[in-house]
Write an enzyme that holds these catalytic residues in place. Structure first.
Site, PDB file in Angstrom:
ATOM      1  N   ASP A  89      16.195  20.188 -32.377  1.00 13.18           N
ATOM      2  CA  ASP A  89      16.793  21.340 -33.125  1.00 13.18           C
ATOM      3  C   ASP A  89      18.325  21.182 -32.726  1.00 13.18           C
ATOM      4  O   ASP A  89      19.098  20.722 -32.202  1.00 13.18           O
ATOM      5  CB  ASP A  89      15.254  21.995 -33.088  1.00 13.18           C
ATOM      6  CG  ASP A  89      15.729  22.977 -33.451  1.00 13.18           C
ATOM      7  OD1 ASP A  89      15.978  23.219 -35.023  1.00 13.18           O
ATOM      8  OD2 ASP A  89      14.956  24.152 -33.446  1.00 13.18           O
ATOM      9  N   ASN A  98       3.749  -4.202   7.580  1.00 13.50           N
ATOM     10  CA  ASN A  98       3.869  -3.343   6.124  1.00 13.50           C
ATOM     11  C   ASN A  98       4.069  -1.618   6.615  1.00 13.50           C
ATOM     12  O   ASN A  98       4.136  -1.395   5.844  1.00 13.50           O
ATOM     13  CB  ASN A  98       2.498  -3.324   5.998  1.00 13.50           C
ATOM     14  CG  ASN A  98       2.593  -4.656   5.112  1.00 13.50           C
ATOM     15  OD1 ASN A  98       3.061  -5.237   5.355  1.00 13.50           O
ATOM     16  ND2 ASN A  98       1.020  -4.646   5.252  1.00 13.50           N
ATOM     17  N   GLU A 135       0.894  -1.344   0.107  1.00 12.79           N
ATOM     18  CA  GLU A 135      -0.201   0.084  -0.009  1.00 12.79           C
ATOM     19  C   GLU A 135       1.041   1.361   0.052  1.00 12.79           C
ATOM     20  O   GLU A 135       0.058   2.101  -0.385  1.00 12.79           O
ATOM     21  CB  GLU A 135      -1.004   0.004   1.093  1.00 12.79           C
ATOM     22  CG  GLU A 135       0.071  -0.154   2.465  1.00 12.79           C
ATOM     23  CD  GLU A 135      -0.274  -1.394   3.415  1.00 12.79           C
ATOM     24  OE1 GLU A 135      -0.147  -1.794   4.546  1.00 12.79           O
ATOM     25  OE2 GLU A 135      -0.483  -2.645   2.281  1.00 12.79           O
ATOM     26  N   ASP A 168      12.919  25.303 -28.907  1.00 18.38           N
ATOM     27  CA  ASP A 168      12.305  26.316 -28.541  1.00 18.38           C
ATOM     28  C   ASP A 168      12.186  27.059 -29.610  1.00 18.38           C
ATOM     29  O   ASP A 168      10.977  27.893 -28.673  1.00 18.38           O
ATOM     30  CB  ASP A 168      13.617  27.065 -28.697  1.00 18.38           C
ATOM     31  CG  ASP A 168      14.630  27.308 -29.949  1.00 18.38           C
ATOM     32  OD1 ASP A 168      14.183  26.387 -30.986  1.00 18.38           O
ATOM     33  OD2 ASP A 168      15.874  27.923 -30.494  1.00 18.38           O
ATOM     34  N   GLU A 193       6.396 -13.348   3.777  1.00 19.51           N
ATOM     35  CA  GLU A 193       4.730 -12.966   4.599  1.00 19.51           C
ATOM     36  C   GLU A 193       3.496 -14.326   4.225  1.00 19.51           C
ATOM     37  O   GLU A 193       3.180 -15.293   4.702  1.00 19.51           O
ATOM     38  CB  GLU A 193       4.221 -12.125   5.041  1.00 19.51           C
ATOM     39  CG  GLU A 193       5.112 -11.194   5.265  1.00 19.51           C
ATOM     40  CD  GLU A 193       4.733  -9.220   5.258  1.00 19.51           C
ATOM     41  OE1 GLU A 193       3.180  -9.306   4.794  1.00 19.51           O
ATOM     42  OE2 GLU A 193       5.157  -8.961   5.274  1.00 19.51           O
ATOM     43  N   ASP A 249       8.363  23.946 -32.887  1.00 23.98           N
ATOM     44  CA  ASP A 249       9.079  22.971 -32.543  1.00 23.98           C
ATOM     45  C   ASP A 249       7.446  22.015 -31.562  1.00 23.98           C
ATOM     46  O   ASP A 249       7.746  21.023 -30.971  1.00 23.98           O
ATOM     47  CB  ASP A 249      10.367  22.970 -31.373  1.00 23.98           C
ATOM     48  CG  ASP A 249      11.739  23.010 -32.862  1.00 23.98           C
ATOM     49  OD1 ASP A 249      11.679  22.848 -33.553  1.00 23.98           O
ATOM     50  OD2 ASP A 249      11.751  24.217 -31.900  1.00 23.98           O
TER      51      ASP A 249
END
Length: 941
Positions: A362, A770, A320, A676, A745, A680
């Protein structure tokens, strides 16, 4: 200044003019339909007739009616964010639903603490995700901000200023240097017009425009020389232009649509892997419940006890804490990356970076500095190297790699005088940064000339205009490919100073400047200059030639270009380039070493792009470049097939870039796109990880991106990828640690039920395990220091599961060893004592074993002693504190009652701690054996 600019007007016959006047008169009725019969770049002078306007512009009445019919000249914004849907989207993950079901079961069974903990974790995860996504994409709004707030238009035969939103199709724009274009328009008249279109097309240099050109229908966007586009800027010259598209019909509007269409609807690789894992976990938990219930039923156990045990195990099988731990690990990664100049806008992008296998980058402003710089000066048969970056006027002049005394080379001074004299740019220093006011090419020439004279913008150059006053100017035009300025020298004589294309300039020269002065220009001289021009061009340098002509003391009566530009003295060549960033080559090399493919995608010229790509190591000598025109002829299927073999794309549009990204994704790559400019933005939006440049990037690009590089340094991307890989490795080892504990477990409980022993762990024991072992130690593992060897690994594939074979084998081996040791102690305790004591010993041994195992979980391959504890002191502190708390619980009656455990002495706790170290020691021996086996195999291989 006596500046006379020749004006280019579209040709028009008398009959056309008469017909046009009649049509224009009729077009005063605004209900006449406005139709387009051909692409605008193909339209001749009668394009007025298509839009019901005339040379005097629209009337106010027409403009008002068209505005009401066609709408405002503004880009459409995306629909507002639905807060409810956005909040609900945070709970779509399968593992979240597993946790919610586990919480419900815990509530039904009365485990209030477990219920509260699980619900709190789920809500925390949802709040963080909601906050990240509520900072929604604003790319369309940013595009809207790029349009000019006001524009000059011609209406009712006079020039007025109107809000850009009120521009309509048929308006006549009046443009001059510095103006931001408000809409797409076809040029009517132009005078030395140059447009800066880098943000739209990626072209690094200003583009020459001419009104009188007619182009084909399929002319690429970057070559439409008779058009101007919304969002671009006038670098030099003046023009009038007829508006042919507004709002979403402009090229900028098309990009806005592409951004919307490219929006990433799919989840990130990590989210996909966690969802897949969650589905497996659901079925696994159900299988455990059914198995234990059937085993207990077969052995005759009480139904209520069976339900309690089976459901407790199902809850224990779910880690969890994982969603919160993943979120915290990503958030910590965001903080670390911000210190390395990488700002993350979307939390999952941190891990996605680590999965990146392809970076489509680029060129202009990303791999290069984004500023033209003169690299070579050729004069007097000698080739000089110019140092320094960008427009800063500081730098040296080198000959054969040695700094020269500039006073000893008269040719350098002569060339520098021409570079300054025939120049309208200005260099401006702003907070230590030099920029150019005017044409970038002229700015580069100006900076080089400053370096020749004194290395700075001051000194004698500050009074250049006063020393050599301007008498006349013939601006640059694309037919002559040169510009000419006439200045008066200090002795009173007039000199024409000319800069232009070397090939065409040589045709009108009959002399050459040498170390001994002017000499006749021989064929051998011409051949030598042509050869040098070719050599510089092969180095991806843009080359300009310089020449002059002395005109005597009186200004000629005939000042036409043909009369002035003849029998010139050729002086030299200037080779300039937008140079690669100093650190870009090393960054590309690191990408290659990490198995990441770098691909250049630019709107620049093919030859320049390929030369830069080869210089940086992106392309090999045998590689070629694919242009946008070629892409238009390639089908989607063919592009998907060819994409892995193409290293450089040039002269591409925004749509091309998006196609390239999709082609790589179709090949299974995790694609990062950097850039930039506005062009793009769609590809950045469509990529798995979009990266924008913080300094040079437009606002629309930043808003479309997942990550912003604040220093515009390509090397920062490599650092970000390293962080991303490290974060994924931390999440993976944390998940393995959690699942190995849960596996131990489950194995312990299943074995005991199968052979008929009492349940070794009560629900409160599972909750405590846990909480203390899966909580703090797992969090410390998730924020562990990054392994320095992480960049030596190959990138993960998109479909590679988070729990691969080695992951599962290690997890089951760990669970089996831990369960075996605990079962042995439990079984022995049952033979020598009570069930309560046996459960206490099993519970404490399991807690100790999982805590100690956290140290070995820091690496799947490196032995414990090879990882310094000082690199994760928080884990050391957490383990020591929890062990102390566990020992204290056996001494404190209240806490012991709450945990349902018996008293244990300090000696007994120490003995259990020793036994609990057995799984860790065995796992470390397995690592050592595996490492030696790999080394032996490598030597044999």
């Amino acid at each position: 200044m006596n500046l006379k600019n020749p004006v280019n007007k579209p040709p028009q016959s008398t009959s056309q003019s008469d017909a046009q006047s009649k049509r224009v008169s009729a077009s005063r009725r605004t209900n006449v339909p406005r139709t387009v019969t051909a692409p605008w770049q193909q339209m001749p002078a009668n394009l007025f007739l298509q839009l019901n306007t005339g040379e005097q512009g629209l009337s106010t009445v027409q403009a008002t009616e068209y505005l009401s019919l066609e709408g405002a000249n503004s880009l459409q914004e995306a629909a507002g964010t639905n807060v409810v849907k956005l909040a609900a989207a945070q709970f779509k993950s399968v593992i979240i639903w597993v946790l919610l079901v586990a919480a419900l079961i815990s509530a039904v069974l009365g485990d209030t603490i477990d219920f509260v903990v699980i619900v709190a974790i789920v809500m925390l995860n949802g709040i963080i995700g909601f906050y990240q996504e509520y900072k929604a994409e604003k790319a369309i709004a940013a595009l809207k901000n790029m349009t000019a707030p006001q524009a000059k238009v011609k209406r009712d035969n006079r020039v007025i200023i109107v809000p850009a939103a009120n521009i309509v199709v048929g308006d006549i724009l009046v443009l001059e240097a510095g103006d931001l274009v408000a809409a797409d328009a076809r040029l009517l008249q132009s005078a030395s017009l140059k447009m800066t279109e880098a943000a739209l097309t990626g072209e690094s240099e200003p583009v020459d425009k001419q009104a009188n050109k007619l182009l084909s229908a399929n002319t690429p966007l970057c070559d439409r020389d008779n058009m101007v586009f919304a969002g671009t800027c006038v670098a030099a010259g003046t023009a009038t232009a007829l508006v042919v598209a507004t709002a979403m019909n402009t090229e900028l509007g098309k990009i806005a649509r592409l951004i919307t269409d490219a929006s990433r609807s799919e989840s990130t690789p990590l989210q996909q892997k966690l969802d897949a894992f969650g589905r497996i976990l659901v079925w696994f938990s159900l299988a455990i419940v059914m198995l234990l219930f059937l085993l207990g039923w077969w052995r005759g156990s009480a139904p209520l006890e069976l339900v309690m045990s089976a459901v407790s195990l199902a809850v224990a099988a779910v880690p969890e804490g994982l969603p919160a731990i993943v979120t915290i690990a990503l958030a910590m990664g965001v903080m670390r990356m911000s210190r390395r100049n990488a700002l993350i806008r979307k939390l999952p992008a941190v891990e996605t970076l680590g999965s990146t296998s392809v970076i489509c980058t680029d060129k202009t402003g990303t791999l290069t500095v984004g500023e033209m710089t003169v690299r070579t000066l050729y004069v007097g048969e000698q080739c000089f190297t110019v140092t320094g970056e960008g427009y800063a006027p500081q730098g040296d002049i080198l000959l054969n790699n040695q700094t020269v005394n500039r006073q000893n080379f008269s040719g350098l001074h002569e060339l520098a005088t021409l570079l300054i004299g025939c120049n309208n740019a200005h260099l401006v220093e702003d907070n230590g940064q030099w920029r150019v006011a005017g044409d970038p090419t002229e700015g580069a020439l100006l900076a080089a000339a400053h370096k020749v004279f004194c290395g700075q913008a001051g000194g004698e150059l500050a009074h250049f205009a006063q020393r050599f006053p301007l008498e006349y100017e013939i601006p640059f035009d694309s037919d002559r490919k040169r510009s000419c300025v006439i200045r008066r020298l200090e002795d009173g004589t007039l000199r024409a100073m000319i800069n232009g294309a070397p090939d065409m300039l040589l045709q009108i020269c009959n002399r050459v400047y040498t170390a001994s002065g002017e000499q006749p220009l021989t064929e051998a001289d011409r051949a030598r200059i042509h050869q040098q021009n070719t050599l510089l061009g092969q180095q991806a340098l843009r080359v300009l030639g310089s020449a002059y002509l002395d005109l005597g003391h009186t200004l000629p009566t005939d000042l036409s270009p043909a009369a002035i530009e003849q029998n010139l003295v050729f002086v030299g060549l200037s080779g300039m380039v937008d140079p690669p960033r100093a650190e870009a080559k090393a960054a590309v090399a690191k990408c290659v070493a990490a198995g990441i493919r770098a691909v250049m995608v630019t709107g620049d010229h093919p030859q320049t792009a390929l030369a830069i790509a080869r210089d940086l190591g992106i392309a090999k000598e045998a590689d070629t470049v694919v242009t946008g025109a070629e892409l238009d002829r390639i089908s989607e299927a063919e592009l998907v097939q060819r994409a892995p073999t193409i290293a450089v794309y040039a002269r591409v549009t925004a749509a091309h870039k998006l196609r390239i990204v999709h082609a790589w994704k179709a090949n299974g790559a995790v694609v990062a796109m950097t850039g930039d400019g506005v062009n793009d933005a769609p590809a950045i939006e469509g990529a798995d990880i979009g990266i924008a440049m913080g300094r040079s990037g437009t606002e629309v690009t930043k808003q479309a991106a997942d990550m912003i590089i604040t220093d515009d340094n390509f090397a920062t991307i490599v650092a970000a990828v390293e962080e991303g890989r490290g974060i994924f490795a931390n999440i993976r080892k944390t998940l393995q640690y959690l699942l190995a504990g849960n596996t131990s477990e489950l194995l312990l409980m299943t074995l005991c039920v199968f052979i008929g022993l009492p349940v070794p762990l009560l629900p409160i024991h599972l909750l405590w395990i846990n909480l203390v072992t899966d909580g703090f130690p797992a969090l410390c593992l998730a924020t562990d220091a990054i392994d320095p060897d992480v960049m030596q690994q190959r990138p993960r594939t998109r479909d590679e599961p988070i729990a691969a074979n080695h992951f599962l084998s290690t997890m089951f081996l760990t669970g089996l060893l831990t369960a075996g040791v605990v079962f042995a102690i439990y079984f022995y305790s049952l033979q020598t004592g009570s069930v309560e004591l046996a459960r206490t010993n099993a519970f404490t041994t399991l807690v100790f074993a999982e805590l100690l195992r956290a140290f070995g979980a820091r690496s799947e391959t490196k032995s414990l002693w090879r990882i310094p504890l000082r690199t994760n002191l928080s884990l050391v502190v957490a383990v020591c504190l929890i062990i102390g708390l566990q020992v204290w619980a056996h001494q404190n009656a209240t806490l012991g009652l709450f945990l349902k455990i018996t008293f244990l002495s300090l000696e007994e706790c120490l003995l259990l701690l020793m036994f609990s170290a057995i799984p860790l020691m065995v796992l470390e021996l397995v690592k050592l054996w595996q490492n030696r086996a790999q080394k032996t195999a490598a030597i044999v291989g």
